[in-house]
Design an enzyme around this catalytic site. Structure first.
Site, PDB file in Angstrom:
ATOM      1  N   LYS A 140      11.633  59.368-121.079  1.00  0.00           N
ATOM      2  CA  LYS A 140      10.298  59.891-121.407  1.00  0.00           C
ATOM      3  C   LYS A 140      10.355  61.384-121.733  1.00  0.00           C
ATOM      4  O   LYS A 140       9.803  61.828-122.726  1.00  0.00           O
ATOM      5  CB  LYS A 140       9.326  59.663-120.234  1.00  0.00           C
ATOM      6  CG  LYS A 140       9.174  58.206-119.809  1.00  0.00           C
ATOM      7  CD  LYS A 140       8.124  58.034-118.721  1.00  0.00           C
ATOM      8  CE  LYS A 140       8.465  58.671-117.392  1.00  0.00           C
ATOM      9  NZ  LYS A 140       9.599  58.064-116.677  1.00  0.00           N
ATOM     10  N   ARG A 176       0.627  57.361-112.943  1.00  0.00           N
ATOM     11  CA  ARG A 176       1.598  56.489-112.279  1.00  0.00           C
ATOM     12  C   ARG A 176       0.908  55.472-111.380  1.00  0.00           C
ATOM     13  O   ARG A 176       1.590  54.659-110.770  1.00  0.00           O
ATOM     14  CB  ARG A 176       2.549  57.326-111.425  1.00  0.00           C
ATOM     15  CG  ARG A 176       3.876  57.689-112.116  1.00  0.00           C
ATOM     16  CD  ARG A 176       4.584  58.636-111.185  1.00  0.00           C
ATOM     17  NE  ARG A 176       5.999  58.705-111.284  1.00  0.00           N
ATOM     18  CZ  ARG A 176       6.675  59.635-111.956  1.00  0.00           C
ATOM     19  NH1 ARG A 176       6.057  60.516-112.686  1.00  0.00           N
ATOM     20  NH2 ARG A 176       8.000  59.664-111.900  1.00  0.00           N
ATOM     21  N   ARG A 191      22.928  62.586-114.829  1.00  0.00           N
ATOM     22  CA  ARG A 191      22.086  63.495-115.618  1.00  0.00           C
ATOM     23  C   ARG A 191      22.058  64.923-115.054  1.00  0.00           C
ATOM     24  O   ARG A 191      21.998  65.124-113.855  1.00  0.00           O
ATOM     25  CB  ARG A 191      20.678  62.892-115.599  1.00  0.00           C
ATOM     26  CG  ARG A 191      19.582  63.747-116.096  1.00  0.00           C
ATOM     27  CD  ARG A 191      18.343  62.926-116.308  1.00  0.00           C
ATOM     28  NE  ARG A 191      17.496  62.813-115.131  1.00  0.00           N
ATOM     29  CZ  ARG A 191      16.274  62.301-115.165  1.00  0.00           C
ATOM     30  NH1 ARG A 191      15.773  61.830-116.281  1.00  0.00           N
ATOM     31  NH2 ARG A 191      15.552  62.246-114.065  1.00  0.00           N
ATOM     32  N   ARG A 206      18.825  67.468-110.529  1.00  0.00           N
ATOM     33  CA  ARG A 206      17.639  67.265-109.706  1.00  0.00           C
ATOM     34  C   ARG A 206      18.037  66.697-108.348  1.00  0.00           C
ATOM     35  O   ARG A 206      18.899  65.830-108.264  1.00  0.00           O
ATOM     36  CB  ARG A 206      16.684  66.295-110.402  1.00  0.00           C
ATOM     37  CG  ARG A 206      15.879  66.966-111.495  1.00  0.00           C
ATOM     38  CD  ARG A 206      15.100  65.995-112.310  1.00  0.00           C
ATOM     39  NE  ARG A 206      14.345  65.014-111.548  1.00  0.00           N
ATOM     40  CZ  ARG A 206      13.413  64.236-112.067  1.00  0.00           C
ATOM     41  NH1 ARG A 206      13.099  64.354-113.340  1.00  0.00           N
ATOM     42  NH2 ARG A 206      12.783  63.358-111.337  1.00  0.00           N
ATOM     43  N   ARG A 217      12.377  55.452-106.165  1.00  0.00           N
ATOM     44  CA  ARG A 217      11.561  55.743-107.361  1.00  0.00           C
ATOM     45  C   ARG A 217      11.330  54.479-108.179  1.00  0.00           C
ATOM     46  O   ARG A 217      10.245  54.265-108.720  1.00  0.00           O
ATOM     47  CB  ARG A 217      12.241  56.830-108.206  1.00  0.00           C
ATOM     48  CG  ARG A 217      12.118  58.202-107.560  1.00  0.00           C
ATOM     49  CD  ARG A 217      13.232  59.129-108.000  1.00  0.00           C
ATOM     50  NE  ARG A 217      13.123  59.575-109.375  1.00  0.00           N
ATOM     51  CZ  ARG A 217      14.132  60.135-110.038  1.00  0.00           C
ATOM     52  NH1 ARG A 217      15.315  60.286-109.458  1.00  0.00           N
ATOM     53  NH2 ARG A 217      13.955  60.535-111.276  1.00  0.00           N
TER      54      ARG A 217
HETATM   55  P1  AMP Z   1       9.453  62.794-112.752  1.00  0.00           P
HETATM   56  O1  AMP Z   1       9.989  64.104-113.173  1.00  0.00           O
HETATM   57  O2  AMP Z   1       8.342  62.298-113.634  1.00  0.00           O
HETATM   58  O3  AMP Z   1      10.541  61.763-112.566  1.00  0.00           O
HETATM   59  O4  AMP Z   1       8.777  62.998-111.307  1.00  0.00           O
HETATM   60  C1  AMP Z   1       9.551  63.420-110.204  1.00  0.00           C
HETATM   61  C2  AMP Z   1       8.816  63.144-108.903  1.00  0.00           C
HETATM   62  O5  AMP Z   1       7.570  63.867-108.890  1.00  0.00           O
HETATM   63  C3  AMP Z   1       8.409  61.692-108.686  1.00  0.00           C
HETATM   64  O6  AMP Z   1       9.450  60.904-108.124  1.00  0.00           O
HETATM   65  C4  AMP Z   1       7.229  61.862-107.731  1.00  0.00           C
HETATM   66  O7  AMP Z   1       7.660  62.176-106.428  1.00  0.00           O
HETATM   67  C5  AMP Z   1       6.542  63.101-108.288  1.00  0.00           C
HETATM   68  N1  AMP Z   1       5.548  62.748-109.347  1.00  0.00           N
HETATM   69  C6  AMP Z   1       5.594  63.103-110.665  1.00  0.00           C
HETATM   70  N2  AMP Z   1       4.530  62.629-111.340  1.00  0.00           N
HETATM   71  C7  AMP Z   1       3.785  61.946-110.430  1.00  0.00           C
HETATM   72  C8  AMP Z   1       2.570  61.215-110.511  1.00  0.00           C
HETATM   73  N3  AMP Z   1       1.909  61.081-111.679  1.00  0.00           N
HETATM   74  N4  AMP Z   1       2.091  60.641-109.370  1.00  0.00           N
HETATM   75  C9  AMP Z   1       2.741  60.770-108.196  1.00  0.00           C
HETATM   76  N5  AMP Z   1       3.900  61.434-108.051  1.00  0.00           N
HETATM   77  C10 AMP Z   1       4.435  62.031-109.143  1.00  0.00           C
END
Ligand code: AMP
Length: 215
Positions: free
Chosen positions: A13, A87, A126, A161, A172
């Site tokens: 994404k 989400r 990554r 990360r 996740r």
């Molecule tokens: P991402 O970078 O999108 O993979 O997000 C990393 C982490 O941030 C996720 O595993 C969640 O802990 C938190 N997070 C990001 N976006 C959301 C969301 N829309 N709702 C809830 N938690 C989020």
């Protein structure tokens, strides 16, 4: 045009959102990036969410909806790409309300499908450039010169990360299937959903997304 990129962690994404920013002048709104920025700058909220994120669990709806609400006031002439948001169904409803309040709407939801084995391989290898955010991978995309970013020439700035490990990834993925995948049916029913195979080369996936969006 406002779009959502929907898909499990590692579906690509962020990579595809960055391309749309550069090629189409759209604005990427990544709640993951916003939360990581809050952690880096040490805000109260950043401290509150750190452990939840590292475990791979979802941050509360209230926090992420608040983050998105703040961003929607900014200029939107090129359109928004929602990356990693919504989400949950509650977040999806909130987004519809927030957009409506601004006299806007959602045009398309691109579902990026990738099988779980490929996700594990992608995520555990990554890393990114800490200066410009360019994305690399241990086996599929190494920088041309060791420890040097191809894009901005920074040296020794690469970082991984904290949640890109197998254990957090399992959590996740579970959160994705349990809380996020119902959005596929939700947007299908609203006739917004377009599915793209996220497994191919970055170029091919980008082409498929453009086609789905009639760009
Ligand atoms: P991402 O970078 O999108 O993979 O997000 C990393 C982490 O941030 C996720 O595993 C969640 O802990 C938190 N997070 C990001 N976006 C959301 C969301 N829309 N709702 C809830 N938690 C989020």
């Amino acid at each position: 045009m406002n779009i959502i990129l929907l898909g499990p962690p590692g579906a690509g994404k962020g990579t595809q959102a960055q391309r749309l920013v550069v090629e189409q002048g759209m604005t990427q709104l990544s709640t993951g990036d916003m939360l990581r920025a809050a952690r880096t700058s040490g805000t109260e909220m950043g401290k509150q969410v750190a452990a939840v994120m590292d475990r791979g669990d979802l941050v509360t709806d209230e926090i992420v909806i608040g983050l998105i609400a703040e961003q929607l006031d900014h200029d939107n002439s090129g359109g928004f790409i929602f990356d990693g948001f919504p989400r949950t169904l509650k977040q999806a409803d909130a987004l519809a309300e927030l957009l409506e309040a601004k006299g806007q709407s959602l045009d398309s939801v691109i579902e990026m499908s990738v099988d779980d084995d490929a996700l594990v391989a992608r995520i555990t290898g990554r890393y990114t450039c800490g200066n410009c955010g360019a994305v690399y991978h241990d086996t599929t995309k190494k920088p041309a010169v060791e420890n040097t970013c191809d894009e901005c020439d920074s040296k020794d700035k690469f970082k991984r990360r904290a949640d890109d490990n197998e254990e957090s990834l399992r959590t996740r993925l579970m959160a994705y299937y349990k809380d996020t995948s119902p959005l596929i049916g939700y947007y299908y029913a609203k006739k917004k959903l377009k599915r793209v195979d996220g497994l191919g080369e970055i170029e091919d996936v980008a082409g498929a997304i453009k086609m789905a969006l009639n760009l």
